[in-house]
Design a protein around this motif. Structure first.
Motif, mmCIF file in Angstrom:
data_model
loop_
_atom_site.group_PDB
_atom_site.id
_atom_site.type_symbol
_atom_site.label_atom_id
_atom_site.label_comp_id
_atom_site.label_asym_id
_atom_site.label_seq_id
_atom_site.Cartn_x
_atom_site.Cartn_y
_atom_site.Cartn_z
ATOM 1 N N GLN A 39 -26.772 37.952 -7.749
ATOM 2 C CA GLN A 39 -27.099 38.418 -9.094
ATOM 3 C C GLN A 39 -27.411 37.216 -9.973
ATOM 4 O O GLN A 39 -26.542 36.361 -10.207
ATOM 5 C CB GLN A 39 -25.958 39.230 -9.689
ATOM 6 N N ASP A 44 -30.381 42.633 -12.036
ATOM 7 C CA ASP A 44 -29.504 43.465 -11.231
ATOM 8 C C ASP A 44 -29.047 42.719 -9.983
ATOM 9 O O ASP A 44 -29.723 41.787 -9.511
ATOM 10 C CB ASP A 44 -30.224 44.746 -10.808
ATOM 11 N N ARG A 45 -27.933 43.158 -9.443
ATOM 12 C CA ARG A 45 -27.470 42.605 -8.179
ATOM 13 C C ARG A 45 -28.407 43.077 -7.075
ATOM 14 O O ARG A 45 -28.696 44.269 -6.962
ATOM 15 C CB ARG A 45 -26.042 43.064 -7.900
ATOM 16 N N GLU A 46 -28.870 42.134 -6.257
ATOM 17 C CA GLU A 46 -29.842 42.473 -5.221
ATOM 18 C C GLU A 46 -29.355 42.083 -3.841
ATOM 19 O O GLU A 46 -28.588 41.145 -3.669
ATOM 20 C CB GLU A 46 -31.192 41.797 -5.501
#
Length: 124
Positions: A39, A44-46
């Motif tokens: 992140q 966004d956290r990917e």
């Protein structure tokens, strides 16, 4: 108590390598697929990479293919992420996560347990 503890982050220059580790306790490690996510600030956290509970299958985001390698050592209850040719766009907090009997999903929702993250900063 379930714990996932990441380590190995740091500040590096573009083109350098880092190897992240995530040690798991409180769970039957062999039964869990393990994933790495990241992140960056304001994003966004990917998904980054994942490895199935058996270790037979790996899955990578396009951003890491050819540069990142995920592996696991069941005896040490540890999953690793070897990152080569790092670029400034790889700068993020990297999280490991565990998915019971998973196949190495890229979906955050598949993962039941998360670590606190380790910072990776790549300077240009």
């Amino acid at each position: 108590q379930v714990q996932l503890v990441e380590s190995g982050g740091g500040l590096v220059q573009a083109g350098d390598s880092l190897k992240l580790s995530c040690a798991l306790s409180g769970l039957a490690f062999r039964r869990y697929a393990m994933g790495w996510f990241r992140q960056a600030p304001g994003k966004d956290r990917e998904f980054v990479a994942a490895i199935s509970w058996s270790g037979d299958s790996t899955n990578y985001a396009d951003s890491g293919k050819g540069r990142f390698t995920i592996s696991r050592d069941n005896a040490k209850k540890t999953v690793y992420l070897q990152m080569n040719s790092l670029q400034p766009e790889d700068t993020a907090v990297y999280y490991c996560a565990a998915d019971l009997m998973g196949g190495g999903s890229s979906s955050r929702e598949s993962y039941n347990h998360w670590g606190q993250g380790t910072q990776v900063t790549v300077s240009s």
